[in-house]
Scaffold this motif. Structure first.
Motif, mmCIF file in Angstrom:
data_model
loop_
_atom_site.group_PDB
_atom_site.id
_atom_site.type_symbol
_atom_site.label_atom_id
_atom_site.label_comp_id
_atom_site.label_asym_id
_atom_site.label_seq_id
_atom_site.Cartn_x
_atom_site.Cartn_y
_atom_site.Cartn_z
ATOM 1 N N GLU A 124 0.830 -1.209 0.000
ATOM 2 C CA GLU A 124 0.000 0.000 0.000
ATOM 3 C C GLU A 124 0.856 1.247 0.000
ATOM 4 O O GLU A 124 1.957 1.253 0.551
ATOM 5 N N THR A 180 -7.114 5.361 7.526
ATOM 6 C CA THR A 180 -8.069 4.826 8.511
ATOM 7 C C THR A 180 -7.858 3.318 8.700
ATOM 8 O O THR A 180 -8.245 2.752 9.723
ATOM 9 N N GLY A 181 -7.283 2.679 7.692
ATOM 10 C CA GLY A 181 -7.068 1.234 7.747
ATOM 11 C C GLY A 181 -8.202 0.443 7.100
ATOM 12 O O GLY A 181 -8.123 -0.772 6.970
ATOM 13 N N THR A 228 -9.276 0.280 3.945
ATOM 14 C CA THR A 228 -8.904 -0.392 2.689
ATOM 15 C C THR A 228 -8.194 -1.712 2.985
ATOM 16 O O THR A 228 -8.550 -2.758 2.431
ATOM 17 N N LYS A 259 -0.430 6.663 8.757
ATOM 18 C CA LYS A 259 -0.974 7.790 9.527
ATOM 19 C C LYS A 259 -1.745 7.193 10.705
ATOM 20 O O LYS A 259 -2.969 7.097 10.663
ATOM 21 N N VAL A 273 -0.966 14.097 1.628
ATOM 22 C CA VAL A 273 0.279 14.043 0.863
ATOM 23 C C VAL A 273 0.014 13.550 -0.554
ATOM 24 O O VAL A 273 -0.969 12.847 -0.813
HETATM 25 P P1 IMP Z 1 -7.714 4.059 4.292
HETATM 26 O O1 IMP Z 1 -8.693 3.077 3.743
HETATM 27 O O2 IMP Z 1 -8.394 5.165 5.038
HETATM 28 O O3 IMP Z 1 -6.582 3.450 5.086
HETATM 29 O O4 IMP Z 1 -7.085 4.850 3.100
HETATM 30 C C1 IMP Z 1 -6.408 4.224 2.201
HETATM 31 C C2 IMP Z 1 -6.263 4.946 0.884
HETATM 32 O O5 IMP Z 1 -6.639 6.338 0.849
HETATM 33 C C3 IMP Z 1 -4.796 4.914 0.635
HETATM 34 O O6 IMP Z 1 -4.460 3.698 0.030
HETATM 35 C C4 IMP Z 1 -4.600 6.078 -0.292
HETATM 36 O O7 IMP Z 1 -4.769 5.661 -1.608
HETATM 37 C C5 IMP Z 1 -5.669 7.062 0.125
HETATM 38 N N1 IMP Z 1 -5.053 8.103 0.984
HETATM 39 C C6 IMP Z 1 -5.100 8.202 2.319
HETATM 40 N N2 IMP Z 1 -4.426 9.277 2.762
HETATM 41 C C7 IMP Z 1 -3.925 9.870 1.650
HETATM 42 C C8 IMP Z 1 -3.105 11.045 1.439
HETATM 43 O O8 IMP Z 1 -2.689 11.777 2.347
HETATM 44 N N3 IMP Z 1 -2.798 11.310 0.142
HETATM 45 C C9 IMP Z 1 -3.202 10.539 -0.901
HETATM 46 N N4 IMP Z 1 -3.965 9.441 -0.745
HETATM 47 C C10 IMP Z 1 -4.310 9.111 0.523
#
Ligand code: IMP
Ligand code: MG
Length: 177
Positions: A95, A100-101, A103, A127, A149
């Motif tokens: 990844e 948030t985790g 995905t 994060k 980012v």
């Molecule tokens: P999660 O499901 O919230 O963990 O987010 C996962 C996906 O959101 C990551 O694989 C990224 O593709 C996207 N993402 C999360 N934070 C960022 C960021 O700061 N910049 C760009 N993409 C992000």
């Protein structure tokens, strides 16, 4: 939004990628591993990481997206590999960033249904302050602050993926652990 400063330079990324590949090589029998890169964000990281291994490794990709493109939308997987690519294998999800985790949690569930022997996550960035879902992520390049980012595969509305450095968008802070 305007592009801000560099958060992680190209050379620091290269250094971290090499170290992650070394750690994975020490921990696993690479002939049993399959790298599952999460598209599109992991495109650069997957490409560099897989070439940092000193021996052949099985590589595939999945595509993840939020149903309605918003933070609250349901995360779905498309183009999941067939069962025979996953069953009995040590799966390493690759990844760009664990936020948030959700995905990684959703993908882990699908891969576990396909019979993965083990599942872990290798991410360039983490994060942890934003985590809402429990995720096993043993291999992390950098811990990032809660700023948006872009670069090195990560985008804002499809743009900036091709930047060599990881950068913040204007208004973000430049601190990194
Ligand atoms: P999660 O499901 O919230 O963990 O987010 C996962 C996906 O959101 C990551 O694989 C990224 O593709 C996207 N993402 C999360 N934070 C960022 C960021 O700061 N910049 C760009 N993409 C992000
Ligand atoms: Mg991603």
């Amino acid at each position: 939004m305007q592009l801000g400063g560099v958060l992680i330079s190209e050379s620091r990324i290269a250094d971290a990628v090499g170290k992650l590949a070394d750690r994975v090589s020490r921990d696993y029998d690479l002939s049993r591993v399959v790298l599952v890169g999460v598209m599109d964000g992991a495109v650069c990281f997957l490409s560099d990481l897989m070439r940092a291994f000193g021996e052949p490794v099985d590589v595939t990709t999945v595509r993840m997206r939020r149903y309605d493109g918003t933070e609250g939308g349901e995360v779905t997987v498309s183009l999941l590999p067939p069962r025979d690519r996953i069953e009995g294998r040590e799966v390493l999800i690759v990844e760009d960033i664990v936020d948030t985790g959700e995905t990684c949690a959703v993908l882990s569930e699908r891969l576990s249904e396909l019979g993965a022997a083990s599942i872990d996550v290798c991410a360039l960035l983490d994060k942890p302050s934003r985590r809402t879902h429990d995720v096993k992520a043993t291999y992390i390049g950098f811990e990032a602050p809660d700023v948006f980012v872009v670069g090195y595969g990560m985008d804002c509305d499809g743009v900036y993926r091709n930047l060599r450095d990881v950068c913040v968008l204007e208004g973000g802070e430049s601190e990194l652990n």
